[in-house]
Write a protein that holds these residues in place. Structure first.
Motif, PDB file in Angstrom:
ATOM      1  N   LEU A  93       0.854  -1.199   0.000  1.00  0.00           N
ATOM      2  CA  LEU A  93       0.000   0.000   0.000  1.00  0.00           C
ATOM      3  C   LEU A  93       0.888   1.246   0.000  1.00  0.00           C
ATOM      4  O   LEU A  93       1.870   1.314   0.749  1.00  0.00           O
ATOM      5  CB  LEU A  93      -0.862   0.012   1.269  1.00  0.00           C
ATOM      6  N   LEU A  94       0.542   2.194  -0.862  1.00  0.00           N
ATOM      7  CA  LEU A  94       1.221   3.495  -0.844  1.00  0.00           C
ATOM      8  C   LEU A  94       0.174   4.563  -0.549  1.00  0.00           C
ATOM      9  O   LEU A  94      -0.977   4.475  -1.006  1.00  0.00           O
ATOM     10  CB  LEU A  94       1.907   3.780  -2.190  1.00  0.00           C
ATOM     11  N   ILE A  95       0.595   5.551   0.226  1.00  0.00           N
ATOM     12  CA  ILE A  95      -0.330   6.595   0.696  1.00  0.00           C
ATOM     13  C   ILE A  95       0.301   7.955   0.442  1.00  0.00           C
ATOM     14  O   ILE A  95       1.508   8.130   0.624  1.00  0.00           O
ATOM     15  CB  ILE A  95      -0.578   6.460   2.231  1.00  0.00           C
ATOM     16  N   LEU A  96      -0.520   8.917   0.050  1.00  0.00           N
ATOM     17  CA  LEU A  96      -0.074  10.311   0.030  1.00  0.00           C
ATOM     18  C   LEU A  96      -0.702  11.004   1.227  1.00  0.00           C
ATOM     19  O   LEU A  96      -1.914  10.868   1.461  1.00  0.00           O
ATOM     20  CB  LEU A  96      -0.529  11.014  -1.250  1.00  0.00           C
ATOM     21  N   ALA A  97       0.108  11.733   1.977  1.00  0.00           N
ATOM     22  CA  ALA A  97      -0.384  12.475   3.151  1.00  0.00           C
ATOM     23  C   ALA A  97      -0.446  13.959   2.764  1.00  0.00           C
ATOM     24  O   ALA A  97       0.544  14.543   2.334  1.00  0.00           O
ATOM     25  CB  ALA A  97       0.547  12.267   4.334  1.00  0.00           C
ATOM     26  N   ILE A  98      -1.636  14.508   2.931  1.00  0.00           N
ATOM     27  CA  ILE A  98      -1.945  15.838   2.377  1.00  0.00           C
ATOM     28  C   ILE A  98      -2.542  16.696   3.487  1.00  0.00           C
ATOM     29  O   ILE A  98      -3.231  16.169   4.371  1.00  0.00           O
ATOM     30  CB  ILE A  98      -2.999  15.667   1.248  1.00  0.00           C
ATOM     31  N   TYR A  99      -2.294  18.001   3.451  1.00  0.00           N
ATOM     32  CA  TYR A  99      -3.013  18.863   4.402  1.00  0.00           C
ATOM     33  C   TYR A  99      -3.595  20.077   3.693  1.00  0.00           C
ATOM     34  O   TYR A  99      -3.112  20.507   2.641  1.00  0.00           O
ATOM     35  CB  TYR A  99      -2.134  19.280   5.583  1.00  0.00           C
ATOM     36  N   LYS A 100      -4.653  20.584   4.303  1.00  0.00           N
ATOM     37  CA  LYS A 100      -5.326  21.785   3.808  1.00  0.00           C
ATOM     38  C   LYS A 100      -4.529  22.977   4.325  1.00  0.00           C
ATOM     39  O   LYS A 100      -4.322  23.108   5.538  1.00  0.00           O
ATOM     40  CB  LYS A 100      -6.756  21.807   4.352  1.00  0.00           C
ATOM     41  N   THR A 101      -4.082  23.825   3.429  1.00  0.00           N
ATOM     42  CA  THR A 101      -3.091  24.841   3.820  1.00  0.00           C
ATOM     43  C   THR A 101      -3.705  26.074   4.480  1.00  0.00           C
ATOM     44  O   THR A 101      -3.025  26.780   5.213  1.00  0.00           O
ATOM     45  CB  THR A 101      -2.291  25.311   2.595  1.00  0.00           C
ATOM     46  N   GLY A 106      -9.052  32.368   4.630  1.00  0.00           N
ATOM     47  CA  GLY A 106      -7.973  32.544   3.662  1.00  0.00           C
ATOM     48  C   GLY A 106      -6.583  32.622   4.278  1.00  0.00           C
ATOM     49  O   GLY A 106      -5.583  32.464   3.578  1.00  0.00           O
ATOM     50  N   ASP A 107      -6.522  32.867   5.594  1.00  0.00           N
ATOM     51  CA  ASP A 107      -5.206  32.915   6.246  1.00  0.00           C
ATOM     52  C   ASP A 107      -4.547  31.530   6.202  1.00  0.00           C
ATOM     53  O   ASP A 107      -5.242  30.508   6.216  1.00  0.00           O
ATOM     54  CB  ASP A 107      -5.336  33.319   7.726  1.00  0.00           C
ATOM     55  N   GLU A 108      -3.222  31.560   6.194  1.00  0.00           N
ATOM     56  CA  GLU A 108      -2.506  30.285   6.230  1.00  0.00           C
ATOM     57  C   GLU A 108      -2.763  29.586   7.572  1.00  0.00           C
ATOM     58  O   GLU A 108      -2.771  30.241   8.621  1.00  0.00           O
ATOM     59  CB  GLU A 108      -1.004  30.547   6.052  1.00  0.00           C
ATOM     60  N   ASN A 109      -3.010  28.297   7.518  1.00  0.00           N
ATOM     61  CA  ASN A 109      -3.157  27.524   8.758  1.00  0.00           C
ATOM     62  C   ASN A 109      -1.792  26.949   9.125  1.00  0.00           C
ATOM     63  O   ASN A 109      -1.408  25.873   8.665  1.00  0.00           O
ATOM     64  CB  ASN A 109      -4.196  26.411   8.580  1.00  0.00           C
ATOM     65  N   PHE A 110      -1.071  27.682   9.972  1.00  0.00           N
ATOM     66  CA  PHE A 110       0.291  27.272  10.325  1.00  0.00           C
ATOM     67  C   PHE A 110       0.309  25.951  11.091  1.00  0.00           C
ATOM     68  O   PHE A 110       1.339  25.307  11.185  1.00  0.00           O
ATOM     69  CB  PHE A 110       0.969  28.350  11.178  1.00  0.00           C
ATOM     70  N   HIS A 111      -0.826  25.602  11.670  1.00  0.00           N
ATOM     71  CA  HIS A 111      -0.855  24.395  12.494  1.00  0.00           C
ATOM     72  C   HIS A 111      -1.208  23.142  11.697  1.00  0.00           C
ATOM     73  O   HIS A 111      -1.145  22.039  12.229  1.00  0.00           O
ATOM     74  CB  HIS A 111      -1.858  24.568  13.641  1.00  0.00           C
ATOM     75  N   GLU A 148      -0.722  14.967 -10.937  1.00  0.00           N
ATOM     76  CA  GLU A 148      -1.198  13.631 -11.311  1.00  0.00           C
ATOM     77  C   GLU A 148      -2.545  13.320 -10.651  1.00  0.00           C
ATOM     78  O   GLU A 148      -3.432  12.724 -11.252  1.00  0.00           O
ATOM     79  CB  GLU A 148      -0.127  12.620 -10.868  1.00  0.00           C
ATOM     80  N   PHE A 149      -2.700  13.752  -9.375  1.00  0.00           N
ATOM     81  CA  PHE A 149      -3.920  13.428  -8.640  1.00  0.00           C
ATOM     82  C   PHE A 149      -4.906  14.601  -8.587  1.00  0.00           C
ATOM     83  O   PHE A 149      -5.878  14.557  -7.829  1.00  0.00           O
ATOM     84  CB  PHE A 149      -3.570  12.960  -7.223  1.00  0.00           C
ATOM     85  N   ASN A 150      -4.646  15.636  -9.400  1.00  0.00           N
ATOM     86  CA  ASN A 150      -5.563  16.784  -9.445  1.00  0.00           C
ATOM     87  C   ASN A 150      -5.893  17.306  -8.054  1.00  0.00           C
ATOM     88  O   ASN A 150      -7.074  17.497  -7.709  1.00  0.00           O
ATOM     89  CB  ASN A 150      -6.876  16.419 -10.152  1.00  0.00           C
ATOM     90  N   ILE A 151      -4.855  17.504  -7.244  1.00  0.00           N
ATOM     91  CA  ILE A 151      -5.091  18.008  -5.889  1.00  0.00           C
ATOM     92  C   ILE A 151      -5.558  19.461  -6.002  1.00  0.00           C
ATOM     93  O   ILE A 151      -4.914  20.281  -6.661  1.00  0.00           O
ATOM     94  CB  ILE A 151      -3.781  17.937  -5.053  1.00  0.00           C
ATOM     95  N   PRO A 152      -6.684  19.803  -5.384  1.00  0.00           N
ATOM     96  CA  PRO A 152      -7.203  21.164  -5.539  1.00  0.00           C
ATOM     97  C   PRO A 152      -6.272  22.204  -4.917  1.00  0.00           C
ATOM     98  O   PRO A 152      -5.523  21.892  -3.983  1.00  0.00           O
ATOM     99  CB  PRO A 152      -8.543  21.139  -4.797  1.00  0.00           C
ATOM    100  N   THR A 153      -6.349  23.433  -5.415  1.00  0.00           N
ATOM    101  CA  THR A 153      -5.605  24.538  -4.817  1.00  0.00           C
ATOM    102  C   THR A 153      -5.996  24.616  -3.341  1.00  0.00           C
ATOM    103  O   THR A 153      -7.158  24.400  -2.990  1.00  0.00           O
ATOM    104  CB  THR A 153      -6.014  25.868  -5.500  1.00  0.00           C
ATOM    105  N   GLY A 154      -4.988  24.914  -2.500  1.00  0.00           N
ATOM    106  CA  GLY A 154      -5.283  25.018  -1.076  1.00  0.00           C
ATOM    107  C   GLY A 154      -4.970  23.746  -0.310  1.00  0.00           C
ATOM    108  O   GLY A 154      -5.197  23.677   0.899  1.00  0.00           O
ATOM    109  N   TYR A 155      -4.468  22.745  -1.025  1.00  0.00           N
ATOM    110  CA  TYR A 155      -4.041  21.504  -0.372  1.00  0.00           C
ATOM    111  C   TYR A 155      -2.610  21.204  -0.799  1.00  0.00           C
ATOM    112  O   TYR A 155      -2.230  21.519  -1.929  1.00  0.00           O
ATOM    113  CB  TYR A 155      -4.957  20.333  -0.751  1.00  0.00           C
ATOM    114  N   HIS A 156      -1.846  20.606   0.093  1.00  0.00           N
ATOM    115  CA  HIS A 156      -0.442  20.341  -0.222  1.00  0.00           C
ATOM    116  C   HIS A 156      -0.075  18.913   0.173  1.00  0.00           C
ATOM    117  O   HIS A 156      -0.394  18.466   1.286  1.00  0.00           O
ATOM    118  CB  HIS A 156       0.450  21.348   0.522  1.00  0.00           C
TER     119      HIS A 156
END
Ligand SMILES: Cc1cc2nc3c(=O)[nH]c(=O)nc-3n(C[C@H](O)[C@H](O)[C@H](O)COP(=O)(O)O)c2cc1C
Length: 201
Positions: A93-101, A106-111, A148-156
């Motif tokens: 199994l391979l996983i991508l770990a992503i967070y909402k930025t 609209g402020d950056e979520n530093f946490h 490749e995975f069409n990650i929406p803007t605002g996610y990293h």
């Protein structure tokens, strides 16, 4: 159970103080049993994530996972660094770990990276309980993966993980990786990072 069917006992941490057994036993394998993960176990990993603490309970974590043999697995694999490709194909199994930025305003979520890390800490304990080894990988072309995975803007995409049941035959690893897999595990002493009352260098 023989050596090839279990986590390697010699990898159990030699702790200075007694800690929870699952934490002691955890290590990041580069060889796994070939079996795909039981789907319930996969859900249990994400259920453990679900109950992690997060700043303002925002739960900014997201994951994409692919089982060996799927297009998603191959796409994740293709985004890994050459070094990680040299062993991560052993994982079922391979996983991508992503967070909402960002926050809703609209402020950056530093946490958010902190929260993602905590959620993966939960996953680590749950996976250990199920006999599943996790191996985090910063070595990936995250820009390529986001496309490749069409990650929406605002996610990293922060990292990838290889996951599989502990076991497998270390002889299948290239010599240098086999050495790393079986070499002594080292850590800084507590005195180098846990300071009582004041900074200490
Ligand atoms: C954020 C993060 C990124 C990592 N990236 C890689 C990687 O790209 N390739 C790799 O082989 N190991 C990677 N590792 C695994 C570490 O090297 C490993 O956790 C560390 O050496 C301690 O070993 P242990 O997890 O077996 O205790 C990463 C670990 C973390 C937490």
């Amino acid at each position: 159970m023989n050596d090839k069917e279990q986590m390697r006992l010699e990898n159990i941490a030699e702790t200075s103080y007694e800690i929870f057994a699952l934490l002691k036993q955890r290590y990041s394998p580069r060889i796994f049993k070939e079996n795909l993960l039981n789907p319930t176990h996969i859900n249990q990993l994400f259920e453990a994530v679900r109950w992690a603490p997060s700043s303002n309970n925002l739960q900014p974590w997201r994951f994409i996972y692919g089982e060996k043999g799927s297009n998603a697995y191959q796409s994740i694999y293709d985004c890994l660094s050459d070094f990680n490709q040299s062993w991560a194909g052993n994982a079922p199994l391979l996983i991508l770990a992503i967070y909402k930025t960002n926050l809703e305003n609209g402020d950056e979520n530093f946490h958010a990276p902190y929260d993602l890390g905590l959620s993966l800490g939960n996953m680590a304990v749950q996976s250990q309980y199920l006999g599943i080894g996790l191996h985090h990988m910063a070595g990936l072309d995250w820009k390529k993966a986001e496309k490749e995975f069409n990650i929406p803007t605002g996610y990293h995409i922060a990292s990838a993980l290889a996951a599989g049941y502990y076991g497998g035959d270390t002889d299948q690893l290239p010599e240098d990786l086999k050495d790393q897999e079986t070499s002594e595990r080292k850590r800084m002493p507590l005195s180098e990072f846990a300071f009582k009352n004041e900074w200490s260098s």
